[in-house]
Scaffold this active site. Structure first.
Site, PDB file in Angstrom:
ATOM      1  N   ALA A 120       0.835  -1.198   0.000  1.00 33.92           N
ATOM      2  CA  ALA A 120       0.000   0.000   0.000  1.00 33.92           C
ATOM      3  C   ALA A 120       0.872   1.252   0.000  1.00 33.92           C
ATOM      4  CB  ALA A 120      -0.916   0.006   1.223  1.00 33.92           C
ATOM      5  N   GLU A 157      -0.986  -9.591  -0.504  1.00 37.09           N
ATOM      6  CA  GLU A 157      -2.415  -9.795  -0.266  1.00 37.09           C
ATOM      7  C   GLU A 157      -3.189  -9.850  -1.573  1.00 37.09           C
ATOM      8  OE1 GLU A 157      -3.355  -7.793   4.008  1.00 37.09           O
ATOM      9  OE2 GLU A 157      -2.423  -6.464   2.539  1.00 37.09           O
ATOM     10  N   GLU A 210       4.210  -5.301   7.464  1.00 36.60           N
ATOM     11  CA  GLU A 210       3.440  -4.245   8.115  1.00 36.60           C
ATOM     12  C   GLU A 210       3.814  -4.038   9.580  1.00 36.60           C
ATOM     13  OE1 GLU A 210       0.763  -5.815   4.784  1.00 36.60           O
ATOM     14  OE2 GLU A 210       2.178  -6.645   6.233  1.00 36.60           O
ATOM     15  N   GLY A 212       0.409  -5.269   0.905  1.00 36.28           N
ATOM     16  CA  GLY A 212      -0.783  -5.343   0.077  1.00 36.28           C
ATOM     17  C   GLY A 212      -0.557  -6.023  -1.250  1.00 36.28           C
TER      18      GLY A 212
END
Length: 262
Positions: free
Chosen positions: A68, A116, A136, A113
């Site tokens: 992200a 993910e 993260e 992300g």
């Protein structure tokens, strides 16, 4: 027709495969708001367009997707963080429940992300240069787009805890050994191999393909007896289709099946 935007490139192959290429190489294809919205729109288009039979996801440059946008993360508080996570989970769940096969061809960094996103795809293969991780924890947060849940389901609770608690990365050989990806090839072979896998899959009956993905996805967390019943229902549904008649007839007649999706 091919479509291009600043952050997402969409290429339609004649076979019915739509290739989505994350195209922010200077930012290692990080997921900003614009790219997330374009991905969501592309997923919804693929779901509704009968001409699109499968999705192939990859990235430009040296990353599949590095996660992200950290600048966005810096702006989040408790409430906006909740909303941010829910939105990302919804976008990736749309891919996971597309009803059509998808494959992430992981060409480089798949972090946060980005990993993910790859895990939301039906299948994953990687190049020898790929690197995986959920870092993260090093930013004082946790994976928020489904990472804790998909990772533990794919590679087991212990290994998921290892990656999420340490924030460390693993290389493609380890990812294959752990079951995070199903195959590792050279960077030069990656897209051809991904296309070949999807081309083979979409020759099969689309109703049966959709049922396989649905039963495995939804049945995974049911009790075994309930999952068996769910499987039996979908088996029965498949048996009522023209595709089942064609598949069996083709097998008995020793010819290639021509599935119609009915």
């Amino acid at each position: 027709m091919d479509k291009q935007s600043v952050s997402l490139q969409i290429t339609h192959h004649q076979s019915g495969i739509a290739q989505l290429t994350l195209n922010r190489p200077d930012a290692l294809n990080a997921l900003n708001a614009d790219l997330m919205e374009q991905l969501y729109h592309a997923f919804m288009t693929a779901k509704e367009d009968r001409a699109i039979k499968a999705l192939l996801l990859t990235g430009t440059g040296k990353a599949f997707c590095a996660g992200a946008d950290i600048k966005k993360l810096a702006e989040l508080n408790g409430q906006t963080g909740l909303e941010f996570a829910r939105r990302g989970q919804m976008v990736f769940r749309t891919l996971e429940q597309l009803g059509k096969p998808s494959l992430a061809a992981i060409n480089g960094f798949a972090l946060g992300g980005g990993l993910e996103l790859a895990m939301a795809a039906t299948l994953r293969i990687a190049s020898t240069t790929a690197v995986f991780g959920q870092p993260e924890i090093k930013l004082g947060v946790i994976p928020g787009f489904g990472g804790t849940q998909r990772l533990s389901r794919l590679i087991g609770k212990g290994r998921a805890l290892d990656l999420c608690l340490t924030g460390r990365t693993i290389k493609s050989e380890c990812a294959e050994r752990w079951g995070l990806v199903s195959e590792v090839v050279t960077p030069e072979e990656l897209l051809n191999r991904a296309t070949s896998i999807l081309t083979g899959i979409i020759q099969l009956g689309p109703i049966a393909l959709r049922s396989v993905m649905t039963v495995i996805d939804r049945g995974y967390d049911l009790s075994l007896d309930d999952a068996f019943e769910f499987e039996a229902v979908h088996f029965g549904l498949c048996c009522a289709t023209k595709d089942k008649q064609e598949g069996v007839a083709a097998f008995l007649e020793k010819r290639a099946a021509a599935f119609c999706g009915e």
